[in-house]
Design a protein around this motif. Structure first.
Motif, PDB file in Angstrom:
ATOM      1  N   ALA A 276       0.818  -1.218   0.000  1.00 31.81           N
ATOM      2  CA  ALA A 276       0.000   0.000   0.000  1.00 31.81           C
ATOM      3  C   ALA A 276       0.847   1.262   0.000  1.00 31.81           C
ATOM      4  O   ALA A 276       0.484   2.271  -0.621  1.00 31.81           O
ATOM      5  CB  ALA A 276      -0.939  -0.011   1.210  1.00 31.81           C
ATOM      6  N   ASP A 277       1.992   1.242   0.700  1.00 34.66           N
ATOM      7  CA  ASP A 277       2.852   2.427   0.769  1.00 34.66           C
ATOM      8  C   ASP A 277       4.018   2.358  -0.206  1.00 34.66           C
ATOM      9  O   ASP A 277       4.935   3.168  -0.137  1.00 34.66           O
ATOM     10  CB  ASP A 277       3.364   2.636   2.195  1.00 34.66           C
ATOM     11  CG  ASP A 277       4.351   1.548   2.627  1.00 34.66           C
ATOM     12  OD1 ASP A 277       4.488   0.536   1.896  1.00 34.66           O
ATOM     13  OD2 ASP A 277       4.982   1.711   3.681  1.00 34.66           O
ATOM     14  N   LYS A 278       3.977   1.380  -1.126  1.00 33.49           N
ATOM     15  CA  LYS A 278       5.007   1.193  -2.156  1.00 33.49           C
ATOM     16  C   LYS A 278       6.395   0.938  -1.562  1.00 33.49           C
ATOM     17  O   LYS A 278       7.408   1.136  -2.231  1.00 33.49           O
ATOM     18  CB  LYS A 278       5.059   2.396  -3.119  1.00 33.49           C
ATOM     19  CG  LYS A 278       3.711   2.782  -3.715  1.00 33.49           C
ATOM     20  CD  LYS A 278       3.036   1.610  -4.395  1.00 33.49           C
ATOM     21  CE  LYS A 278       1.688   2.017  -5.004  1.00 33.49           C
ATOM     22  NZ  LYS A 278       0.940   0.863  -5.527  1.00 33.49           N
ATOM     23  N   GLY A 279       6.429   0.499  -0.316  1.00 31.76           N
ATOM     24  CA  GLY A 279       7.696   0.114   0.292  1.00 31.76           C
ATOM     25  C   GLY A 279       8.311   1.135   1.219  1.00 31.76           C
ATOM     26  O   GLY A 279       9.424   0.929   1.720  1.00 31.76           O
ATOM     27  N   ARG A 280       7.623   2.219   1.501  1.00 29.99           N
ATOM     28  CA  ARG A 280       8.192   3.269   2.355  1.00 29.99           C
ATOM     29  C   ARG A 280       8.682   2.711   3.688  1.00 29.99           C
ATOM     30  O   ARG A 280       9.777   3.043   4.152  1.00 29.99           O
ATOM     31  CB  ARG A 280       7.162   4.372   2.607  1.00 29.99           C
ATOM     32  CG  ARG A 280       6.939   5.286   1.414  1.00 29.99           C
ATOM     33  CD  ARG A 280       5.788   6.260   1.675  1.00 29.99           C
ATOM     34  NE  ARG A 280       5.569   7.128   0.534  1.00 29.99           N
ATOM     35  CZ  ARG A 280       6.073   8.355   0.416  1.00 29.99           C
ATOM     36  NH1 ARG A 280       6.819   8.850   1.379  1.00 29.99           N
ATOM     37  NH2 ARG A 280       5.829   9.087  -0.653  1.00 29.99           N
ATOM     38  N   ALA A 281       7.864   1.888   4.332  1.00 27.60           N
ATOM     39  CA  ALA A 281       8.237   1.354   5.642  1.00 27.60           C
ATOM     40  C   ALA A 281       9.445   0.428   5.540  1.00 27.60           C
ATOM     41  O   ALA A 281      10.248   0.347   6.473  1.00 27.60           O
ATOM     42  CB  ALA A 281       7.059   0.619   6.269  1.00 27.60           C
ATOM     43  N   VAL A 282       9.583  -0.271   4.416  1.00 33.52           N
ATOM     44  CA  VAL A 282      10.737  -1.157   4.241  1.00 33.52           C
ATOM     45  C   VAL A 282      12.012  -0.340   4.086  1.00 33.52           C
ATOM     46  O   VAL A 282      13.082  -0.745   4.548  1.00 33.52           O
ATOM     47  CB  VAL A 282      10.550  -2.079   3.020  1.00 33.52           C
ATOM     48  CG1 VAL A 282      11.626  -3.155   2.978  1.00 33.52           C
ATOM     49  CG2 VAL A 282       9.182  -2.738   3.050  1.00 33.52           C
TER      50      VAL A 282
END
Length: 320
Positions: A276-282
């Protein structure tokens, strides 16, 4: 060992052991992510390595990798076409270079390219080297040392060849080639003077221990760029009904890789578009690189969108 203690051990120049790595499976995800991000800042800085791929030959692959839409063993409906022209490759490479991408990889389906195709693909790489400032990566299967020498002479500086998973789990994923075939190709590329990009796919039924073992194998090989793909279950493949990984599992795996490989480019690749966040949290859990744009047979995230996100996260995009 507590996360804080293990983090300090790594920041002081120590290495995580297998026992310590496996303990990360039960660590608090927020604490683990913060620690991984601090390790990333210390050893890899704020630089962000973005690359793109060009599907230069698609489908009809003789190998039976269970995740892959391009295998001739399955009916996934993936596009099939022979090696693209130098003109088409140049258009795509220049498009990405103009948008700030530092590296582009030509990717071809199949176990390996034949002699005639090798000559042709080397001509394509040479044309890109002559007319682009972008760095060149090649993913052409289980090549021999002599092939890697030719690719280097054509202007290629990096080879991509994923291990995919752990040695223990690999026979569950593919039976038409072996883990040692992969490692032999990687070592041959290194012997030819090429950098290597190698990682794998998570979400194929492997254990946390399998992910750790793959990371330790990459550390032993000296690999510094590793794609971390999240399985996108594709209809028609044996893995089409596998459940998607929970987001915290993806973050935890990125952090695991950062603890084991403090100075590496941990590259979010296939499957990121499902998040959903396109990987921001990763990218706040240890990852610091990405494959942008479309993947081989699935849609990705546009270069423009990725560039905005990278800057918003405070990273500095590496240039060609």
């Amino acid at each position: 060992m507590k996360i804080e203690e293990l983090k300090e051990k790594i920041l002081s120049g120590g290495s995580v052991t297998r026992e310590e790595a496996l303990a990360l499976e039960s660590a608090d995800i927020e604490e683990l992510s913060l620690a991984a991000d601090e390790i990333r800042r210390r050893f890899a800085g704020e630089g962000f390595d973005a690359c793109t791929i060009i599907n230069a030959k698609s489908g009809r692959c003789t190998e039976n990798c269970k995740f892959c839409a391009q295998s001739a063993a399955y009916r996934s409906g993936a596009k099939e076409y022979p090696l693209i022209s130098a003109e088409e490759a140049l258009r795509e490479a220049q498009y990405n270079e103009e948008r700030g991408i530092a590296r582009v990889a030509l990717v071809t389906s199949g176990r390996r390219l034949g002699a005639a195709e090798m000559d042709e693909v080397c001509e394509i790489h040479a044309a890109l080297r002559e007319k682009c400032g972008i760095s060149l990566c090649a993913s052409h299967g289980l090549l021999a040392y002599e092939d890697f020498v030719k690719l280097k002479a054509a202007g290629v500086t990096r080879i991509h060849n994923n291990l995919e998973t752990s040695r223990r789990n690999f026979p569950n994923v593919c039976t038409t080639h072996t883990y040692d075939d992969k490692i032999s190709a990687i070592k041959a590329a290194m012997r030819a003077g090429l950098d290597v990009c190698s990682g794998g796919i998570i979400g194929m039924g492997e254990s946390f221990a399998d992910r750790a073992e793959m990371a330790f194998e990459l550390r032993a090989l000296g690999v510094k760029s590793m794609p971390l793909n999240v399985l996108n279950p594709i209809p028609g493949t044996p893995y089409e009904k596998l459940p998607r990984l929970a987001y915290d599992e993806i973050r935890r795996t990125a952090a695991l890789f950062r603890f084991i490989l403090p100075d590496a480019a941990i590259r979010m690749a296939g499957g990121r578009g499902m998040l959903a966040d396109k990987g921001r949290a990763v990218f706040r859990s240890g990852a610091n690189a990405a494959i942008s744009g479309d993947m081989l047979t699935t849609a990705g995230i546009s270069v423009e969108e990725d560039m905005r996100m990278i800057k918003e996260l405070g990273y500095e995009v590496k240039r060609p």
